[in-house]
Design a protein around this motif. Structure first.
Motif, mmCIF file in Angstrom:
data_model
loop_
_atom_site.group_PDB
_atom_site.id
_atom_site.type_symbol
_atom_site.label_atom_id
_atom_site.label_comp_id
_atom_site.label_asym_id
_atom_site.label_seq_id
_atom_site.Cartn_x
_atom_site.Cartn_y
_atom_site.Cartn_z
ATOM 1 N N UNK A 104 -3.553 54.950 30.473
ATOM 2 C CA UNK A 104 -4.490 56.121 29.926
ATOM 3 C C UNK A 104 -5.731 55.882 31.009
ATOM 4 N N UNK A 105 -6.043 56.954 31.782
ATOM 5 C CA UNK A 105 -7.121 56.650 32.567
ATOM 6 C C UNK A 105 -8.527 56.623 31.983
ATOM 7 N N UNK A 106 -8.844 57.140 30.803
ATOM 8 C CA UNK A 106 -10.067 57.029 30.140
ATOM 9 C C UNK A 106 -10.019 55.451 29.810
ATOM 10 N N UNK A 107 -9.175 54.856 29.161
ATOM 11 C CA UNK A 107 -8.963 53.500 29.007
ATOM 12 C C UNK A 107 -9.265 52.725 30.357
ATOM 13 N N UNK A 108 -8.577 52.778 31.102
ATOM 14 C CA UNK A 108 -8.799 52.285 32.419
ATOM 15 C C UNK A 108 -10.017 52.447 33.020
ATOM 16 N N UNK A 109 -10.782 53.512 33.069
ATOM 17 C CA UNK A 109 -12.071 53.593 33.434
ATOM 18 C C UNK A 109 -12.955 52.734 32.883
ATOM 19 N N UNK A 110 -12.920 52.918 31.161
ATOM 20 C CA UNK A 110 -13.581 52.199 30.359
ATOM 21 C C UNK A 110 -13.669 50.659 30.630
ATOM 22 N N UNK A 111 -12.193 50.287 30.810
ATOM 23 C CA UNK A 111 -12.149 48.768 31.110
ATOM 24 C C UNK A 111 -12.807 48.249 32.433
ATOM 25 N N UNK A 112 -12.574 49.120 33.449
ATOM 26 C CA UNK A 112 -13.081 48.555 34.687
ATOM 27 C C UNK A 112 -14.705 48.505 34.689
ATOM 28 N N UNK A 113 -15.283 49.690 34.068
ATOM 29 C CA UNK A 113 -16.817 49.494 33.791
ATOM 30 C C UNK A 113 -17.402 48.260 33.002
ATOM 31 N N UNK A 114 -16.486 48.175 31.841
ATOM 32 C CA UNK A 114 -16.847 46.818 31.127
ATOM 33 C C UNK A 114 -16.683 45.571 31.715
ATOM 34 N N UNK A 115 -15.703 45.537 32.543
ATOM 35 C CA UNK A 115 -15.560 44.354 33.100
ATOM 36 C C UNK A 115 -16.506 44.069 34.491
ATOM 37 N N UNK A 116 -16.691 45.175 35.073
ATOM 38 C CA UNK A 116 -17.632 45.256 36.222
ATOM 39 C C UNK A 116 -19.333 44.635 35.650
ATOM 40 N N UNK A 117 -19.579 45.565 34.598
ATOM 41 C CA UNK A 117 -20.950 45.517 34.178
ATOM 42 C C UNK A 117 -21.099 44.019 33.514
ATOM 43 N N UNK A 118 -20.200 43.429 32.845
ATOM 44 C CA UNK A 118 -20.220 42.213 32.293
ATOM 45 C C UNK A 118 -20.085 41.074 33.161
ATOM 46 N N UNK A 119 -19.433 41.483 34.386
ATOM 47 C CA UNK A 119 -19.619 40.315 35.350
ATOM 48 C C UNK A 119 -20.958 40.335 36.159
ATOM 49 N N UNK A 120 -21.223 41.458 36.510
ATOM 50 C CA UNK A 120 -22.652 41.764 37.373
ATOM 51 C C UNK A 120 -24.017 41.276 36.705
ATOM 52 N N UNK A 121 -24.063 41.438 35.280
ATOM 53 C CA UNK A 121 -25.407 41.603 34.602
ATOM 54 C C UNK A 121 -26.135 40.051 34.933
ATOM 55 N N UNK A 122 -25.404 39.205 34.984
ATOM 56 C CA UNK A 122 -26.337 37.764 35.177
ATOM 57 C C UNK A 122 -26.924 37.791 36.729
ATOM 58 N N UNK A 123 -26.468 38.640 37.710
ATOM 59 C CA UNK A 123 -26.828 38.606 38.919
ATOM 60 C C UNK A 123 -28.226 39.356 38.982
ATOM 61 N N UNK A 124 -28.511 40.283 37.957
ATOM 62 C CA UNK A 124 -29.576 40.971 38.037
ATOM 63 C C UNK A 124 -30.618 40.430 37.167
ATOM 64 N N UNK A 125 -30.556 39.187 36.704
ATOM 65 C CA UNK A 125 -31.498 38.426 35.663
ATOM 66 C C UNK A 125 -32.841 38.583 35.899
ATOM 67 N N UNK A 126 -33.395 38.497 37.233
ATOM 68 C CA UNK A 126 -34.854 38.380 37.619
ATOM 69 C C UNK A 126 -35.222 38.958 38.837
ATOM 70 N N UNK A 127 -35.803 39.945 39.083
ATOM 71 C CA UNK A 127 -36.413 40.157 40.365
ATOM 72 C C UNK A 127 -37.752 39.774 40.737
ATOM 73 N N UNK A 128 -38.018 39.709 41.785
ATOM 74 C CA UNK A 128 -39.502 39.103 42.483
ATOM 75 C C UNK A 128 -40.554 39.471 41.368
ATOM 76 N N UNK A 129 -41.439 38.443 40.963
ATOM 77 C CA UNK A 129 -42.194 38.781 40.191
ATOM 78 C C UNK A 129 -42.156 39.104 38.693
ATOM 79 N N UNK A 130 -40.902 38.830 38.276
ATOM 80 C CA UNK A 130 -40.617 39.036 36.888
ATOM 81 C C UNK A 130 -41.579 38.011 35.892
ATOM 82 N N UNK A 131 -41.368 38.352 34.846
ATOM 83 C CA UNK A 131 -42.110 37.643 33.663
ATOM 84 C C UNK A 131 -41.835 35.920 33.761
#
Length: 192
Positions: A104-131
């Motif tokens: 299923x193309x929609x299933x595969x697209x959703x799974x790809x986005x889910x895996x990518x987002x859930x793998x990358x979010x820790x890398x965005x945890x803090x920009x310079x000057x954050x709280x």
């Protein structure tokens, strides 16, 4: 800024729902289920026995990630948005199940986005000057690398057809646990 208690509960519920869901759903499959070679999505496919178990588990995990993202106010907004997007994509994985014996193309697209987002979010945890409240860099950066490597190994397993189920469970399990670890780290830092 303290992390609210609801973020603790939602982040703790995500791995319980995911691992409990795939364990129960696999046990309910007539004729057995090969967790080393078959994907989590196969447990929620339209032809799976008791597919509602894994479907509800995926929905619950997605909602938990969105709720947890809302409660992680000490983290940078991009990290929270990415975690929430991973949660929404997980809900879409459940909403677009695999058809009987097919892709299923929609299933595969959703799974790809889910895996990518859930793998990358820790890398965005803090920009310079954050709280002022933040988890230690020595924890968040390696976490992002480990999550990304696990997703890459899953992609390789998908391409080669070798131990796909195991690779997916390692990646998805780690992604489900990391928000809880982050909440616990932030709660510890804010108590000091």
């Amino acid at each position: 800024m303290p992390v609210p208690r609801y973020a603790l509960w939602s982040s703790a519920a995500a791995p319980v729902l995911l691992i409990g869901g795939w364990t129960l759903a696999a046990a309910l499959q007539r004729g057995g289920f090969d967790a080393l070679h078959e994907t989590i999505s196969a447990l929620a496919a339209t032809d799976a026995d008791h597919r509602w178990v894994m479907t509800l588990a995926l929905l619950g995990v997605g909602v938990c990630h969105v709720v947890t993202a809302r409660g992680l106010a000490p983290l940078a907004r991009p990290a929270r948005v990415m975690l929430g997007a991973g949660g929404v994509a997980t809900v879409l994985v459940a909403a677009f199940p695999l058809p009987a014996g097919g892709r299923s193309a929609p299933h595969q697209a959703a799974a790809t986005v889910a895996f990518a987002c859930l793998a990358l979010w820790p890398a965005l945890w803090r920009p310079a000057g954050s709280g002022p409240v933040r988890p230690p860099v020595r924890v968040m950066v390696p976490a992002a690398l480990v999550l990304a490597v696990l997703v890459l190994l899953f992609a390789v397993a998908l391409g080669t057809g070798v131990l796909v189920g195991l690779a997916e469970r390692l990646a998805a399990g780690a992604q489900a646990v990391w928000p809880l670890v982050t909440v616990l780290l932030l709660r510890r830092v804010t108590r000091r």
